[in-house]
Design a protein around this motif. Sequence first.
Motif, PDB file in Angstrom:
ATOM      1  N   THR A  53      10.397 -26.618 -30.022  1.00 19.49           N
ATOM      2  CA  THR A  53      11.262 -27.641 -29.439  1.00 19.49           C
ATOM      3  C   THR A  53      11.768 -28.561 -30.540  1.00 19.49           C
ATOM      4  OG1 THR A  53      10.040 -27.610 -27.357  1.00 19.49           O
ATOM      5  CG2 THR A  53      11.376 -29.566 -27.800  1.00 19.49           C
ATOM      6  N   VAL A  54      13.089 -28.723 -30.603  1.00 13.67           N
ATOM      7  CA  VAL A  54      13.728 -29.676 -31.512  1.00 13.67           C
ATOM      8  C   VAL A  54      14.186 -30.853 -30.672  1.00 13.67           C
ATOM      9  CG1 VAL A  54      15.600 -30.070 -33.151  1.00 13.67           C
ATOM     10  CG2 VAL A  54      14.576 -27.785 -32.949  1.00 13.67           C
ATOM     11  N   LEU A  55      13.758 -32.063 -31.033  1.00 14.28           N
ATOM     12  CA  LEU A  55      14.293 -33.248 -30.382  1.00 14.28           C
ATOM     13  C   LEU A  55      15.606 -33.594 -31.086  1.00 14.28           C
ATOM     14  CD1 LEU A  55      11.843 -33.888 -28.505  1.00 14.28           C
ATOM     15  CD2 LEU A  55      12.304 -36.245 -29.116  1.00 14.28           C
ATOM     16  N   VAL A  56      16.701 -33.294 -30.430  1.00 14.88           N
ATOM     17  CA  VAL A  56      18.024 -33.538 -30.998  1.00 14.88           C
ATOM     18  C   VAL A  56      18.336 -35.027 -30.965  1.00 14.88           C
ATOM     19  CG1 VAL A  56      20.494 -33.037 -30.749  1.00 14.88           C
ATOM     20  CG2 VAL A  56      18.798 -31.232 -30.330  1.00 14.88           C
ATOM     21  N   SER A  57      17.995 -35.676 -29.846  1.00 14.70           N
ATOM     22  CA  SER A  57      18.169 -37.124 -29.728  1.00 14.70           C
ATOM     23  C   SER A  57      17.133 -37.659 -28.757  1.00 14.70           C
ATOM     24  CB  SER A  57      19.582 -37.476 -29.253  1.00 14.70           C
ATOM     25  OG  SER A  57      19.809 -36.978 -27.952  1.00 14.70           O
ATOM     26  N   GLY A  58      16.808 -38.934 -28.898  1.00 15.06           N
ATOM     27  CA  GLY A  58      15.863 -39.581 -28.002  1.00 15.06           C
ATOM     28  C   GLY A  58      14.442 -39.588 -28.534  1.00 15.06           C
ATOM     29  N   LEU A  61       7.121 -37.999 -25.343  1.00 15.03           N
ATOM     30  CA  LEU A  61       5.691 -37.795 -25.558  1.00 15.03           C
ATOM     31  C   LEU A  61       5.364 -36.354 -25.227  1.00 15.03           C
ATOM     32  CD1 LEU A  61       4.049 -40.931 -23.878  1.00 15.03           C
ATOM     33  CD2 LEU A  61       4.172 -40.417 -26.327  1.00 15.03           C
ATOM     34  N   MET A  62       4.646 -35.709 -26.127  1.00 18.07           N
ATOM     35  CA  MET A  62       4.130 -34.368 -25.888  1.00 18.07           C
ATOM     36  C   MET A  62       2.659 -34.417 -26.246  1.00 18.07           C
ATOM     37  SD  MET A  62       7.267 -31.991 -27.326  1.00 18.07           S
ATOM     38  CE  MET A  62       6.656 -30.452 -26.639  1.00 18.07           C
ATOM     39  N   ASN A  63       1.806 -34.153 -25.259  1.00 17.43           N
ATOM     40  CA  ASN A  63       0.351 -34.261 -25.451  1.00 17.43           C
ATOM     41  C   ASN A  63      -0.044 -35.624 -25.993  1.00 17.43           C
ATOM     42  OD1 ASN A  63      -0.370 -31.829 -24.407  1.00 17.43           O
ATOM     43  ND2 ASN A  63      -0.664 -30.817 -26.372  1.00 17.43           N
ATOM     44  N   GLY A  64       0.641 -36.657 -25.542  1.00 15.65           N
ATOM     45  CA  GLY A  64       0.314 -38.011 -25.952  1.00 15.65           C
ATOM     46  C   GLY A  64       0.821 -38.405 -27.326  1.00 15.65           C
ATOM     47  N   LYS A  65       1.522 -37.506 -28.004  1.00 14.95           N
ATOM     48  CA  LYS A  65       2.064 -37.792 -29.334  1.00 14.95           C
ATOM     49  C   LYS A  65       3.548 -38.120 -29.219  1.00 14.95           C
ATOM     50  CE  LYS A  65      -1.218 -34.880 -31.716  1.00 14.95           C
ATOM     51  NZ  LYS A  65      -1.441 -33.727 -32.558  1.00 14.95           N
ATOM     52  N   LEU A  66       3.964 -39.193 -29.888  1.00 13.99           N
ATOM     53  CA  LEU A  66       5.368 -39.594 -29.872  1.00 13.99           C
ATOM     54  C   LEU A  66       6.171 -38.670 -30.777  1.00 13.99           C
ATOM     55  CD1 LEU A  66       7.495 -41.624 -28.902  1.00 13.99           C
ATOM     56  CD2 LEU A  66       6.972 -42.978 -30.943  1.00 13.99           C
ATOM     57  N   ILE A  75       4.657 -24.917 -30.445  1.00 10.26           N
ATOM     58  CA  ILE A  75       3.533 -24.753 -29.528  1.00 10.26           C
ATOM     59  C   ILE A  75       3.166 -23.267 -29.532  1.00 10.26           C
ATOM     60  CG2 ILE A  75       2.715 -25.045 -27.160  1.00 10.26           C
ATOM     61  CD1 ILE A  75       3.496 -27.690 -28.499  1.00 10.26           C
ATOM     62  N   SER A  76       1.972 -22.962 -29.975  1.00  5.40           N
ATOM     63  CA  SER A  76       1.513 -21.577 -30.085  1.00  5.40           C
ATOM     64  C   SER A  76       1.035 -21.048 -28.738  1.00  5.40           C
ATOM     65  CB  SER A  76       0.376 -21.488 -31.100  1.00  5.40           C
ATOM     66  OG  SER A  76       0.850 -21.871 -32.380  1.00  5.40           O
ATOM     67  N   PRO A  77       0.992 -19.726 -28.567  1.00 12.82           N
ATOM     68  CA  PRO A  77       0.482 -19.151 -27.325  1.00 12.82           C
ATOM     69  C   PRO A  77      -0.915 -19.686 -27.002  1.00 12.82           C
ATOM     70  CG  PRO A  77       1.505 -17.445 -28.645  1.00 12.82           C
ATOM     71  CD  PRO A  77       1.440 -18.669 -29.507  1.00 12.82           C
ATOM     72  N   GLY A  78      -1.113 -20.034 -25.724  1.00 16.26           N
ATOM     73  CA  GLY A  78      -2.403 -20.552 -25.271  1.00 16.26           C
ATOM     74  C   GLY A  78      -2.571 -22.048 -25.448  1.00 16.26           C
ATOM     75  N   GLU A  79      -1.665 -22.704 -26.143  1.00 16.72           N
ATOM     76  CA  GLU A  79      -1.736 -24.146 -26.375  1.00 16.72           C
ATOM     77  C   GLU A  79      -0.964 -24.868 -25.274  1.00 16.72           C
ATOM     78  OE1 GLU A  79      -0.743 -27.313 -29.983  1.00 16.72           O
ATOM     79  OE2 GLU A  79      -0.156 -25.216 -30.200  1.00 16.72           O
ATOM     80  N   TYR A  80      -1.628 -25.790 -24.597  1.00 17.85           N
ATOM     81  CA  TYR A  80      -1.001 -26.543 -23.507  1.00 17.85           C
ATOM     82  C   TYR A  80      -0.266 -27.759 -24.040  1.00 17.85           C
ATOM     83  CZ  TYR A  80      -3.371 -23.896 -19.880  1.00 17.85           C
ATOM     84  OH  TYR A  80      -3.798 -22.883 -19.053  1.00 17.85           O
ATOM     85  N   THR A  81       0.850 -28.089 -23.400  1.00 18.69           N
ATOM     86  CA  THR A  81       1.537 -29.342 -23.679  1.00 18.69           C
ATOM     87  C   THR A  81       2.259 -29.809 -22.427  1.00 18.69           C
ATOM     88  OG1 THR A  81       2.995 -30.547 -25.185  1.00 18.69           O
ATOM     89  CG2 THR A  81       3.741 -28.383 -24.491  1.00 18.69           C
ATOM     90  N   ASP A  82       2.418 -31.114 -22.338  1.00 17.17           N
ATOM     91  CA  ASP A  82       3.254 -31.703 -21.306  1.00 17.17           C
ATOM     92  C   ASP A  82       4.440 -32.356 -21.998  1.00 17.17           C
ATOM     93  OD1 ASP A  82       2.051 -33.878 -22.525  1.00 17.17           O
ATOM     94  OD2 ASP A  82       1.049 -34.593 -20.731  1.00 17.17           O
ATOM     95  N   PHE A  83       5.306 -32.987 -21.238  1.00 18.83           N
ATOM     96  CA  PHE A  83       6.509 -33.593 -21.805  1.00 18.83           C
ATOM     97  C   PHE A  83       6.898 -34.781 -20.949  1.00 18.83           C
ATOM     98  CE2 PHE A  83      11.042 -34.251 -22.123  1.00 18.83           C
ATOM     99  CZ  PHE A  83      11.311 -34.086 -23.463  1.00 18.83           C
ATOM    100  N   GLU A  84       7.202 -35.902 -21.606  1.00 22.59           N
ATOM    101  CA  GLU A  84       7.742 -37.074 -20.923  1.00 22.59           C
ATOM    102  C   GLU A  84       8.806 -37.700 -21.808  1.00 22.59           C
ATOM    103  OE1 GLU A  84       6.537 -41.455 -19.117  1.00 22.59           O
ATOM    104  OE2 GLU A  84       4.950 -40.123 -19.831  1.00 22.59           O
TER     105      GLU A  84
END
Length: 108
Positions: A53-58, A61-66, A75-84
Amino acid sequence: MEIKKVDQFVRGWFVGGFEPTLFKTTDVEVAVQHFKAGDKEASHCHKIATEITVLVSGKALMNGKLINAGEVVKISPGEYTDFEAIEDTVTTVVKVPGALNDKYLKAE
């Protein structure tokens, strides 16, 4: 030459083995996605695909990291992440390979 608008595709996904698509392949999936501040995606992983994932603008938070505009997240196979989305955000997402039905929500 074929010209389309990103909003003609489901959630911005325009390359992949799904419909509609601009280029049909199972080798890769590509999307440009627009999020409003506060938009969220549930924590999930892929068992086969690597997601970049490339943040083009904005900001998001992904897994609590800004994550800031201009940053790239792998994000590798088997690795969970969320997005806000912290503010209005545009991402470009690449999934390799383009494995259909490879999204697994994290059990709560």
